[in-house]
Scaffold this active site. Structure first.
Site, PDB file in Angstrom:
ATOM      1  N   HIS A  85      62.598  56.596  61.215  1.00  0.00           N
ATOM      2  CA  HIS A  85      62.387  55.167  60.606  1.00  0.00           C
ATOM      3  C   HIS A  85      61.872  54.320  61.392  1.00  0.00           C
ATOM      4  CE1 HIS A  85      63.555  53.827  56.684  1.00  0.00           C
ATOM      5  NE2 HIS A  85      64.557  54.419  56.470  1.00  0.00           N
ATOM      6  N   ASP A 100      58.238  54.646  56.704  1.00  0.00           N
ATOM      7  CA  ASP A 100      59.401  54.062  55.450  1.00  0.00           C
ATOM      8  C   ASP A 100      59.705  54.871  55.027  1.00  0.00           C
ATOM      9  OD1 ASP A 100      58.749  50.808  56.546  1.00  0.00           O
ATOM     10  OD2 ASP A 100      56.953  50.985  55.501  1.00  0.00           O
TER      11      ASP A 100
END
Length: 426
Positions: free
Chosen positions: A398, A402
């Site tokens: 992450h 995204d």
């Protein structure tokens, strides 16, 4: 008599130290030239260290789990005549987990004088059972040890017929066939209490795997995304291609189709085919698609790499996946074959469950996990039909990827798999 002292060899690529994973001999053993003496572990691969001489082991230079510097004393062997008294490096190490074939070792022994007897560390007897000291640890792979534990067999009682007295799966079968397990391992009886314990050092490949998994979970910000895919059409295509070309080109599994789907989807999502250097704070996106294919072996999880998957046909990918998987399972994969991946594909095949949360193969930022195929009733155009369904359970970093991009990437793979003709439309 003389002494031949062997130093830890330079395995190459700037490696200054390696971990001593396992001895295949002990003090007092007679060894022959080219017999495997020890396994050592580099950052990526298990490497066999063979003997350059015939003789008797008189000293070992370290214990399993010990990290040894290149050039340090590995082993001392007593040889006939004056011997090579100066220290020497072992011959070129071999990147393989397996010891040399028993027939090769035995043939070498037969060609030498009686003093250079068979190198096996375990006593030889006619039956499948052998007596060892209570604290003696017989040679056996992790898979064989687990099999013996499941069967309630004490490995020290089983005669090993493999190289250097290694206990094989076949030896366990022979032990059971002789009925020895009933007398020596009462824990096999139904509902019998068990109080046995076994302590296993975390060394070699298992230590490397533990370190990499811990490092990955501590450094990356993992998140997973699961998507359901209808694989009915691609399974029909796969069956058709195997029927038509299987005999001449080889059988196709689902994996080469998934590799192709990755290649095509990454054209629109290049951020997934990347490595993240979190110390330098640099993301490197790569044009070449080097797909790591997670493979289970006796020594643990390994990730051989299908290089330049973007330039391979289905059968080329299939052949390379098969070759690399066999090399990894046999411990013969080279360092180059186990490094350099840009994205990883992991699958447990028929045991794949319905959902998993794969751990990233750092410094990569994406890993695609394949779950098992099941037939389920699905509603298609208002009708209930039976379809072959499969989940993709994928994880992403992450810090780099995204959530929306991850979802769109997996949806793109889904579209390609459900409409397999699009895999080949340029």
């Amino acid at each position: 008599m003389g002494t031949h002292v062997i130093k830890m060899p330079d395995i190459g690529e700037g490696i200054a130290e390696v971990e001593l994973s396992q001895w295949h001999v002990k003090v007092g053993d007679l060894v022959v030239e080219d017999q495997v003496l020890a396994d050592v572990m580099t950052d990526k691969a298990m490497v066999d260290i063979p003997s350059p001489v015939h003789g008797k082991v008189i000293a070992l230079g370290g214990q399993p789990g010990e990290v040894m510097a290149v050039g340090s004393v590995l082993i001392s062997i007593e040889v006939e005549g004056a011997g090579n008294l100066k220290e020497s490096a072992a011959p070129a190490p071999v990147a393989t987990k397996e010891a040399p074939a028993a027939s090769k070792v035995e043939a070498a022994v037969e060609s030498k004088p009686a003093a250079a007897a068979a190198p096996r560390s375990a006593p030889v007897c006619q039956g499948p059972m052998v007596a060892r000291e209570a604290d003696e640890r017989p040679l056996a792979s992790p898979a064989v040890r687990k099999h013996a534990l499941d069967l309630g067999i004490q490995l020290r009682l089983v005669r090993g017929t493999g190289p250097a007295g290694r206990v094989l799966h076949e030896d366990l079968d022979a032990y059971l066939a002789q009925g020895q397990s009933n007398a020596s391992a009462p824990a096999t009886a139904a509902y019998a209490q068990r109080h046995d314990e076994e302590q296993i050092q975390v060394i070699g490949m298992r230590r490397k795997i533990a370190q990499r998994m811990q490092d990955a979970t501590q450094r990356a910000a993992h998140f997973s995304y699961v998507e359901e895919i209808d694989v009915t059409a691609i399974e029909e295509l796969r069956a058709h291609l195997n029927e038509k070309h299987g005999a001449s080109r080889g059988k196709l599994t689902l994996l080469p189709f998934l590799v192709r789907a990755l290649v095509v989807a990454l054209r629109d999502f290049p951020q997934m085919n990347a490595r993240y250097d979190d110390e330098a704070q640099v993301i490197t996106r790569l044009g070449a698609v080097h797909v790591g294919v997670a493979t289970q072996s006796d020594v643990g999880l390994m990730v051989p790499v299908v290089r330049h998957a973007e330039a391979r046909s289905l059968w080329d990918s299939a052949a390379e996946i098969s070759r690399l998987a066999n090399a990894a399972r046999n411990g013969k994969a080279s360092r180059d074959e186990l490094s350099g991946s840009t994205i990883t594909l992991t699958s447990l095949g028929a045991l794949g469950g319905i959902v998993s949360t794969p751990v990233l193969n750092l410094p990569e930022v994406a890993i695609v996990g394949v779950n098992k195929i099941v037939e389920r009733p699905m509603v298609v155009k208002g009708q209930v039909v039976i379809r072959k369904m499969m989940n993709l359970s994928s994880s992403f970093d992450h810090r780099v990827v995204d959530g929306m991009d991850a979802a769109l990437f997996i949806q793109a793979i889904r579209g390609l798999i459900e409409q397999p003709a699009t895999l080949f439309v340029e």
